[in-house]
Design a protein around this motif. Structure first.
Motif, PDB file in Angstrom:
ATOM      1  N   GLU A 114       1.804  -4.321  -1.163  1.00 37.24           N
ATOM      2  CA  GLU A 114       1.577  -2.883  -1.034  1.00 37.24           C
ATOM      3  C   GLU A 114       0.622  -2.380  -2.122  1.00 37.24           C
ATOM      4  O   GLU A 114       0.622  -2.873  -3.248  1.00 37.24           O
ATOM      5  CB  GLU A 114       2.899  -2.122  -1.124  1.00 37.24           C
ATOM      6  CG  GLU A 114       3.906  -2.488  -0.045  1.00 37.24           C
ATOM      7  CD  GLU A 114       3.429  -2.154   1.352  1.00 37.24           C
ATOM      8  OE1 GLU A 114       2.547  -1.256   1.487  1.00 37.24           O
ATOM      9  OE2 GLU A 114       3.920  -2.763   2.314  1.00 37.24           O
ATOM     10  N   THR A 115      -0.176  -1.387  -1.765  1.00 40.69           N
ATOM     11  CA  THR A 115      -1.141  -0.819  -2.710  1.00 40.69           C
ATOM     12  C   THR A 115      -0.949   0.687  -2.907  1.00 40.69           C
ATOM     13  O   THR A 115      -1.631   1.289  -3.735  1.00 40.69           O
ATOM     14  CB  THR A 115      -2.592  -1.057  -2.232  1.00 40.69           C
ATOM     15  OG1 THR A 115      -2.763  -0.447  -0.938  1.00 40.69           O
ATOM     16  CG2 THR A 115      -2.889  -2.549  -2.143  1.00 40.69           C
TER      17      THR A 115
ATOM     18  N   TYR B 155       4.079   0.069  -4.346  1.00 38.57           N
ATOM     19  CA  TYR B 155       3.668  -1.083  -5.134  1.00 38.57           C
ATOM     20  C   TYR B 155       4.485  -1.214  -6.413  1.00 38.57           C
ATOM     21  O   TYR B 155       4.873  -2.312  -6.807  1.00 38.57           O
ATOM     22  CB  TYR B 155       2.161  -1.042  -5.425  1.00 38.57           C
ATOM     23  CG  TYR B 155       1.729   0.003  -6.435  1.00 38.57           C
ATOM     24  CD1 TYR B 155       1.821  -0.232  -7.807  1.00 38.57           C
ATOM     25  CD2 TYR B 155       1.197   1.208  -6.011  1.00 38.57           C
ATOM     26  CE1 TYR B 155       1.418   0.718  -8.725  1.00 38.57           C
ATOM     27  CE2 TYR B 155       0.782   2.162  -6.923  1.00 38.57           C
ATOM     28  CZ  TYR B 155       0.895   1.920  -8.273  1.00 38.57           C
ATOM     29  OH  TYR B 155       0.501   2.865  -9.185  1.00 38.57           O
TER      30      TYR B 155
ATOM     31  N   VAL C 257      -3.641  -7.018  -6.133  1.00 33.62           N
ATOM     32  CA  VAL C 257      -2.543  -7.624  -5.372  1.00 33.62           C
ATOM     33  C   VAL C 257      -2.557  -9.131  -5.585  1.00 33.62           C
ATOM     34  O   VAL C 257      -1.506  -9.765  -5.746  1.00 33.62           O
ATOM     35  CB  VAL C 257      -2.665  -7.281  -3.872  1.00 33.62           C
ATOM     36  CG1 VAL C 257      -1.683  -8.121  -3.050  1.00 33.62           C
ATOM     37  CG2 VAL C 257      -2.401  -5.804  -3.634  1.00 33.62           C
TER      38      VAL C 257
END
Length: 201
Positions: free
Chosen positions: A77-78, A83, A125
């Motif tokens: 997830e960003t 995140y 990531v």
């Protein structure tokens, strides 16, 4: 010692909006869906300088078989707050006493999500994935070696890139130290330029 999760530079620190708890779509990851349903036994605490994760019960008491793979899926997830919660949650669960006994049976469920981080076009990531792999290796030791074929290929693709070279070497060294000769042979077969962490080898 594994480093603490780092914020993604492109995401702004801001309070959790109502949309963060909206009904998840079919495209959302299992982590986002669990977060939206408030199934995770933790909550994000906003600070003036940095955020922290507060657990509603001691991490060592939660059902690892249900939740550790979910946190692992969130490592790609960003967006805020996903995140941070995913990275910190994964880190915390592997840092508690007894984590080895609880995490080892779940390695096969964790390798897939970790591989996904290595396939991400997002550099942060990818770096997060490297750190997570190192932490998991430090916890489960040689039990991770039989699963490395799913990761080595992705690591080899970026092993010569200046942006990732040092971090990947550090991760490979960690895997070798924890996995022994069998792990070294796997790495060397896929990445011939790899330099062993074992000076006497």
């Amino acid at each position: 010692m594994a480093s603490r999760p780092k914020p993604i530079s492109s995401a702004r620190d801001r309070p959790v909006s109502k949309s963060a708890f909206a009904t998840p779509s079919s495209k959302d990851s299992a982590f986002v869906a669990a977060y939206a349903r408030r199934d995770l036994p933790c909550r994000l605490m906003h600070g003036s300088v940095k955020h922290k994760l507060e657990w509603t019960q001691p991490p060592e008491q939660i059902p690892y078989d249900q939740l550790l793979p979910v946190f692992a899926q969130g490592l790609v997830e960003t967006k805020h707050p996903y995140y941070f919660v995913a990275r910190q949650g994964f880190h915390d669960l592997l840092a508690v006493p007894g984590a080895k006994e609880k995490a080892t049976p779940l390695i096969s469920e964790l390798v897939g999500p970790l591989r996904s981080t290595l396939m991400s076009p997002n550099a942060e990531v990818y770096q997060c994935g490297l750190e997570a792999i190192s932490q998991l290796s430090n916890v489960v030791g040689p039990a991770m070696t039989p699963h490395l074929k799913q990761l080595i290929g992705q690591l080899s693709r970026n092993a010569s890139k200046p942006k990732f070279r040092d971090a990947i070497t550090t991760t490979l060294n960690t895997l070798e130290v924890n996995g022994g000769d069998d792990c070294y042979k796997l790495i060397k077969a896929k990445i011939p330029t790899y330099c062993t962490a074992n000076i006497g080898r």
